[in-house]
Design a protein around this motif. Structure first.
Motif, PDB file in Angstrom:
ATOM      1  N   PHE A 109      -6.691  -5.087  12.357  1.00  0.00           N
ATOM      2  CA  PHE A 109      -7.389  -5.220  11.062  1.00  0.00           C
ATOM      3  C   PHE A 109      -7.909  -6.640  10.842  1.00  0.00           C
ATOM      4  O   PHE A 109      -8.943  -6.833  10.221  1.00  0.00           O
ATOM      5  CB  PHE A 109      -6.612  -4.624   9.880  1.00  0.00           C
ATOM      6  N   CYS A 146      -0.502  -2.349   5.195  1.00  0.00           N
ATOM      7  CA  CYS A 146      -1.537  -3.351   4.939  1.00  0.00           C
ATOM      8  C   CYS A 146      -1.027  -4.722   5.350  1.00  0.00           C
ATOM      9  O   CYS A 146      -0.159  -4.835   6.217  1.00  0.00           O
ATOM     10  CB  CYS A 146      -1.966  -3.307   3.473  1.00  0.00           C
ATOM     11  N   SER A 177       0.831  -1.211   0.000  1.00  0.00           N
ATOM     12  CA  SER A 177       0.000   0.000   0.000  1.00  0.00           C
ATOM     13  C   SER A 177       0.865   1.261   0.000  1.00  0.00           C
ATOM     14  O   SER A 177       0.583   2.222  -0.716  1.00  0.00           O
ATOM     15  CB  SER A 177      -0.971  -0.004   1.186  1.00  0.00           C
ATOM     16  N   GLY A 204     -13.018  -0.664  -1.480  1.00  0.00           N
ATOM     17  CA  GLY A 204     -11.783  -0.100  -2.022  1.00  0.00           C
ATOM     18  C   GLY A 204     -11.430   1.216  -1.352  1.00  0.00           C
ATOM     19  O   GLY A 204     -10.284   1.456  -0.957  1.00  0.00           O
ATOM     20  N   LEU A 205     -12.453   2.054  -1.176  1.00  0.00           N
ATOM     21  CA  LEU A 205     -12.249   3.348  -0.521  1.00  0.00           C
ATOM     22  C   LEU A 205     -11.733   3.164   0.914  1.00  0.00           C
ATOM     23  O   LEU A 205     -10.767   3.800   1.334  1.00  0.00           O
ATOM     24  CB  LEU A 205     -13.583   4.094  -0.520  1.00  0.00           C
ATOM     25  N   LEU A 206     -12.391   2.246   1.653  1.00  0.00           N
ATOM     26  CA  LEU A 206     -11.992   2.000   3.046  1.00  0.00           C
ATOM     27  C   LEU A 206     -10.582   1.406   3.120  1.00  0.00           C
ATOM     28  O   LEU A 206      -9.791   1.775   3.994  1.00  0.00           O
ATOM     29  CB  LEU A 206     -12.985   1.053   3.727  1.00  0.00           C
ATOM     30  N   VAL A 207     -10.271   0.479   2.218  1.00  0.00           N
ATOM     31  CA  VAL A 207      -8.933  -0.124   2.207  1.00  0.00           C
ATOM     32  C   VAL A 207      -7.885   0.957   1.923  1.00  0.00           C
ATOM     33  O   VAL A 207      -6.835   1.014   2.568  1.00  0.00           O
ATOM     34  CB  VAL A 207      -8.854  -1.275   1.167  1.00  0.00           C
ATOM     35  N   GLY A 208      -8.194   1.852   0.981  1.00  0.00           N
ATOM     36  CA  GLY A 208      -7.256   2.930   0.653  1.00  0.00           C
ATOM     37  C   GLY A 208      -7.038   3.880   1.818  1.00  0.00           C
ATOM     38  O   GLY A 208      -5.900   4.137   2.228  1.00  0.00           O
ATOM     39  N   ILE A 209      -8.144   4.381   2.385  1.00  0.00           N
ATOM     40  CA  ILE A 209      -8.040   5.322   3.515  1.00  0.00           C
ATOM     41  C   ILE A 209      -7.353   4.645   4.702  1.00  0.00           C
ATOM     42  O   ILE A 209      -6.427   5.181   5.297  1.00  0.00           O
ATOM     43  CB  ILE A 209      -9.443   5.829   3.946  1.00  0.00           C
ATOM     44  N   GLY A 210      -7.798   3.430   5.011  1.00  0.00           N
ATOM     45  CA  GLY A 210      -7.294   2.724   6.190  1.00  0.00           C
ATOM     46  C   GLY A 210      -5.814   2.396   6.109  1.00  0.00           C
ATOM     47  O   GLY A 210      -5.073   2.562   7.085  1.00  0.00           O
ATOM     48  N   THR A 211      -5.366   1.950   4.947  1.00  0.00           N
ATOM     49  CA  THR A 211      -3.951   1.571   4.854  1.00  0.00           C
ATOM     50  C   THR A 211      -3.034   2.789   4.908  1.00  0.00           C
ATOM     51  O   THR A 211      -1.905   2.697   5.394  1.00  0.00           O
ATOM     52  CB  THR A 211      -3.645   0.765   3.567  1.00  0.00           C
ATOM     53  N   ARG A 212      -3.513   3.934   4.431  1.00  0.00           N
ATOM     54  CA  ARG A 212      -2.660   5.143   4.529  1.00  0.00           C
ATOM     55  C   ARG A 212      -2.674   5.713   5.941  1.00  0.00           C
ATOM     56  O   ARG A 212      -1.654   6.076   6.486  1.00  0.00           O
ATOM     57  CB  ARG A 212      -3.103   6.204   3.534  1.00  0.00           C
ATOM     58  N   MET A 213      -3.859   5.775   6.545  1.00  0.00           N
ATOM     59  CA  MET A 213      -3.903   6.271   7.928  1.00  0.00           C
ATOM     60  C   MET A 213      -3.119   5.349   8.850  1.00  0.00           C
ATOM     61  O   MET A 213      -2.380   5.792   9.718  1.00  0.00           O
ATOM     62  CB  MET A 213      -5.361   6.345   8.415  1.00  0.00           C
ATOM     63  N   GLY A 214      -3.309   4.053   8.644  1.00  0.00           N
ATOM     64  CA  GLY A 214      -2.676   3.060   9.515  1.00  0.00           C
ATOM     65  C   GLY A 214      -1.271   2.680   9.074  1.00  0.00           C
ATOM     66  O   GLY A 214      -0.668   1.763   9.626  1.00  0.00           O
ATOM     67  N   SER A 215      -0.750   3.349   8.065  1.00  0.00           N
ATOM     68  CA  SER A 215       0.627   3.150   7.579  1.00  0.00           C
ATOM     69  C   SER A 215       0.964   1.723   7.169  1.00  0.00           C
ATOM     70  O   SER A 215       2.099   1.273   7.349  1.00  0.00           O
ATOM     71  CB  SER A 215       1.657   3.602   8.623  1.00  0.00           C
TER      72      SER A 215
END
Lengths: 138, 137
Positions: free
Chosen positions: B122, B99, B33, B86-97
């Motif tokens: 996760f 995947c 990610s 897809g949106l949640l995976v994108g936002i979550g992996t960037r916020m959470g640094s």
């Protein structure tokens, strides 16, 4: 140039790993996450296989000096804190992963299959990444 | 033990080797990610290794299919679910640094506390999400 070739090779190995391990199939991943249903433990073997290779090599060859084979420093995260973005981010990622059975690696590997569904996932994921990075910066 | 488990172990080992090589040769964490986001966030020559990594990753099925492995025939989920996911995976992996690759293999492999916590969160969130969504169907 050297870095580009080694990165291409590393990406290729990881793409092969995701395909061979069947993690590119969302149904397989959902089967693992479905603890209350017909549980499919395959994902455990994938993580186990990955860690069984990565962990000893890391601690044997990298950990002490934190340098690459060529003596240049490794670019490792410095943050040690369990902070709010980490927790909130992991929760949001978990919901998205649970809804679809798709995480970033398998999403990208599936692109060559050409299905519209995966392209929609990848595009919304990229938008999400840009949004997520903005949120984290504020 | 079922054949699929051996296949899973072998595929997992390839993931581990790839991730190790990226750190040992390039000094970089193989967080898919993070690499993807950085690649699209700024297109500079310093980023070329990220694009090369992604080309290898995305091109891998061309080789895998010749070896007799295949991608799923179809992704059977409603488009709207995939878009939200897809949106949640994108936002979550960037916020959470990270995947599954960055935290789940590279981070846990280094015994990083942040990665162990993130992976536990996760995974358990995903388990709960599947439990709820399958109950509702």
């Amino acid at each position: 140039m050297k870095n580009n070739i080694t990165a291409l090779f590393a990406g290729l190995l990881m793409g092969l790993g995701l395909t061979i391990s069947t993690m590119v199939d969302p149904q397989r991943v959902l089967g693992f996450l479905d603890l209350l249903g017909q549980w499919d433990p395959t994902l455990i073997f994938v993580m186990g296989g990955g860690l069984a290779v990565y962990m000893p090599l890391y601690f044997l060859l990298i950990h002490n000096k934190n340098t690459t084979a060529f003596g240049t420093p490794c670019d490792l995260p410095s943050s040690k804190q369990i902070d709010k973005p980490l927790v909130v981010g992991a929760i949001l990622f978990g919901v998205g992963w649970g809804l679809s059975g798709i995480c970033p690696g398998p999403a990208l590997v599936n692109i060559s299959g050409g299905a519209t569904e995966i392209l929609i996932f990848v595009v919304t994921m990229l938008i999400g990444m840009i949004v997520g990075a903005r949120i984290k910066m504020t | 033990m079922k054949d699929i488990y051996f296949q899973a172990l072998a595929g997992g080992a390839l993931l581990g080797i790839g991730a190790f090589l990226l750190l040992y040769l390039n000094g970089k964490i193989a967080g898919i990610s993070g690499i993807t986001y950085q690649a699209i966030a700024s297109i500079t020559s310093q980023n070329s290794w990220r694009w090369c990594f992604l080309i290898g990753l995305i091109g891998a099925p061309l080789i895998a299919t010749r070896l007799g492995f295949s991608l799923p025939d179809q992704i059977s989920a409603p488009i709207i679910t995939l878009a939200i996911a897809g949106l949640l995976v994108g936002i979550g992996t960037r916020m959470g640094s990270g995947c599954t690759s960055g935290h789940g293999i590279c981070g846990i492999g280094r015994l990083s506390k942040r990665s162990i916590v993130a992976t536990l969160i996760f995974m358990s969130t995903a388990v709960v999400t599947v439990a709820i969504s399958r109950q509702m169907l």
